[in-house]
Design a protein around this motif. Structure first.
Motif, short mmCIF file in Angstrom:
data_model
loop_
_atom_site.label_atom_id
_atom_site.label_comp_id
_atom_site.label_asym_id
_atom_site.label_seq_id
_atom_site.Cartn_x
_atom_site.Cartn_y
_atom_site.Cartn_z
N ARG A 1 0.90 -1.16 -0.05
CA ARG A 1 -0.04 0.12 -0.15
C ARG A 1 0.93 1.27 0.07
N HIS A 2 2.12 0.96 0.03
CA HIS A 2 2.99 2.37 0.31
C HIS A 2 3.43 2.88 -1.29
N PRO A 3 3.34 4.08 -1.39
CA PRO A 3 3.96 4.58 -2.59
C PRO A 3 5.44 4.64 -2.86
N ASP A 4 6.17 4.20 -3.91
CA ASP A 4 7.42 4.65 -4.03
C ASP A 4 7.95 6.00 -3.53
N LEU A 5 9.12 6.02 -2.89
CA LEU A 5 9.72 7.40 -2.55
C LEU A 5 10.07 7.99 -3.97
N ALA A 6 9.65 9.26 -4.06
CA ALA A 6 10.03 9.87 -5.30
C ALA A 6 9.58 9.11 -6.55
N GLU B 1 -0.11 12.76 4.31
CA GLU B 1 1.06 12.24 5.00
C GLU B 1 2.04 11.96 4.27
N SER B 2 2.14 11.24 3.09
CA SER B 2 3.14 10.75 2.37
C SER B 2 3.87 11.74 1.73
N THR B 3 3.28 12.93 1.19
CA THR B 3 3.68 13.99 0.58
C THR B 3 4.46 14.69 1.80
N ALA B 4 4.06 15.05 2.91
CA ALA B 4 4.82 15.67 4.01
C ALA B 4 6.15 15.01 4.22
N GLU B 5 6.01 13.69 4.29
CA GLU B 5 7.15 12.86 5.05
C GLU B 5 8.34 12.90 3.76
N GLN B 6 7.80 12.75 2.53
CA GLN B 6 8.72 12.82 1.61
C GLN B 6 9.63 13.95 1.52
N PRO C 1 7.18 -3.05 -2.32
CA PRO C 1 8.17 -1.68 -2.47
C PRO C 1 9.29 -1.84 -1.10
N PHE C 2 10.22 -1.04 -1.28
CA PHE C 2 10.97 -0.65 -0.33
C PHE C 2 10.33 0.48 0.46
N VAL C 3 10.24 0.27 1.72
CA VAL C 3 9.48 1.21 2.66
C VAL C 3 10.64 1.61 3.88
N ILE C 4 10.77 2.92 4.00
CA ILE C 4 11.62 3.38 5.12
C ILE C 4 10.82 4.77 5.48
N CYS C 5 11.16 4.62 6.91
CA CYS C 5 10.65 6.11 7.56
C CYS C 5 11.25 7.29 7.10
N ALA C 6 10.60 8.05 6.20
CA ALA C 6 11.13 9.23 5.46
C ALA C 6 11.51 10.26 6.51
N ARG C 7 10.44 10.42 7.59
CA ARG C 7 10.90 11.43 8.41
C ARG C 7 12.08 11.23 9.34
N LYS D 1 7.50 2.72 12.47
CA LYS D 1 7.99 4.07 12.84
C LYS D 1 7.25 5.14 12.12
N ILE D 2 6.69 4.94 10.93
CA ILE D 2 5.88 5.97 10.21
C ILE D 2 4.72 5.98 10.79
N ALA D 3 4.11 5.02 11.04
CA ALA D 3 2.61 4.93 11.88
C ALA D 3 2.83 5.79 13.42
N LEU E 1 5.07 8.15 14.26
CA LEU E 1 5.07 9.58 14.03
C LEU E 1 3.49 10.14 13.52
N ARG E 2 2.83 9.29 12.65
CA ARG E 2 1.63 9.72 12.48
C ARG E 2 0.51 10.20 13.61
N VAL E 3 0.86 9.01 14.33
CA VAL E 3 -0.21 8.97 15.44
C VAL E 3 0.03 10.16 16.41
N1 3AL Z 1 7.95 3.68 0.06
C1 3AL Z 1 7.82 4.10 1.52
O1 3AL Z 1 8.93 4.12 2.29
N2 3AL Z 1 6.96 5.09 1.37
C2 3AL Z 1 6.82 5.85 2.81
N3 3AL Z 1 7.63 6.01 3.69
C3 3AL Z 1 7.37 7.28 4.22
O2 3AL Z 1 7.87 7.76 5.31
N4 3AL Z 1 6.20 7.78 3.89
C4 3AL Z 1 5.85 6.80 2.88
O3 3AL Z 1 4.76 6.97 2.22
#
Ligand code: 3AL
Length: 173
Positions: free
Chosen positions: A71-76, A88-93, A123-129, A161-163, A165-167
């Motif tokens: 369900r996660h979008p690719d980064l960039a 949320e994803s827009t702000a994190e990226q 997809p590769f998922v990482i906490c962008a924040r 980690k993403i969740a 920070l969103r909470v």
């Molecule tokens: N692909 C990926 O990691 N996406 C996510 N990471 C993040 O911090 N927000 C996202 O949407």
């Protein structure tokens, strides 16, 4: 409507449908997680809420964990380029500086994202924040050599980690 963070008392009093609407994107595009969380109330405090969220995620089958990652979008990626990400994803990226990549960095990230997805099927998922663009590129290269089982666990850890920070954006600590 612009809304500040809520108290836990207010969170505990929300109708289930309202709870699910408000927390439905704490795990990206996964309102079903939020509706399970709604039934774990009353919650003592924000840490209790986060712990319950983690336990729901840990209890998923491997195929449901893969579904969460997917369900996660690719980064960039393409969705980001087209402005089609969740708020949320827009702000994190943006916080990772992924909206400021050079053409070369964007090309490298998209190429590595594709290799990762081709290898693992998610997809590769990482906490962008918690990571800047260079650390994301480095992490992608490093994690590429892991086993699928290991990457499923690492990816889920990043979703947590993403969740979290969103909470913390939604609930007063
Ligand atoms: N692909 C990926 O990691 N996406 C996510 N990471 C993040 O911090 N927000 C996202 O949407």
């Amino acid at each position: 409507m612009l809304m500040g963070p809520m108290t836990m008392t207010a969170v505990n009093l929300l109708e289930p449908s309202e709870f699910t609407r408000i927390f439905g994107n704490v795990v990206e595009l996964a309102p079903s997680i939020a509706s399970v969380l709604a039934r774990r109330r009353p919650l003592r405090d924000v840490q209790h809420l986060i712990n319950e969220l983690y336990s729901i995620m840990d209890g998923l089958s491997d195929s449901d964990k893969v579904d969460i990652l997917r369900r996660h979008p690719d980064l960039a990626g393409t969705l980001a380029e087209k402005g089609l990400l969740t708020a949320e994803s827009t702000a994190e990226q943006k916080s990772a500086g992924l909206d400021q990549l050079t053409e070369q960095q964007k090309y490298d990230l998209q190429r590595l994202n594709k290799s990762y997805r081709d290898k693992f099927g998610f997809p590769f998922v990482i906490c962008a924040r918690e990571n800047k663009a260079v650390a994301i590129l480095e992490g992608l290269t490093r994690r590429m050599i892991n086993t699928p089982q290991r990457e499923l666990a690492t990816g889920l850890g990043e979703v947590k980690k993403i969740a979290r920070l969103r909470v913390l954006d939604l609930v007063l600590a």
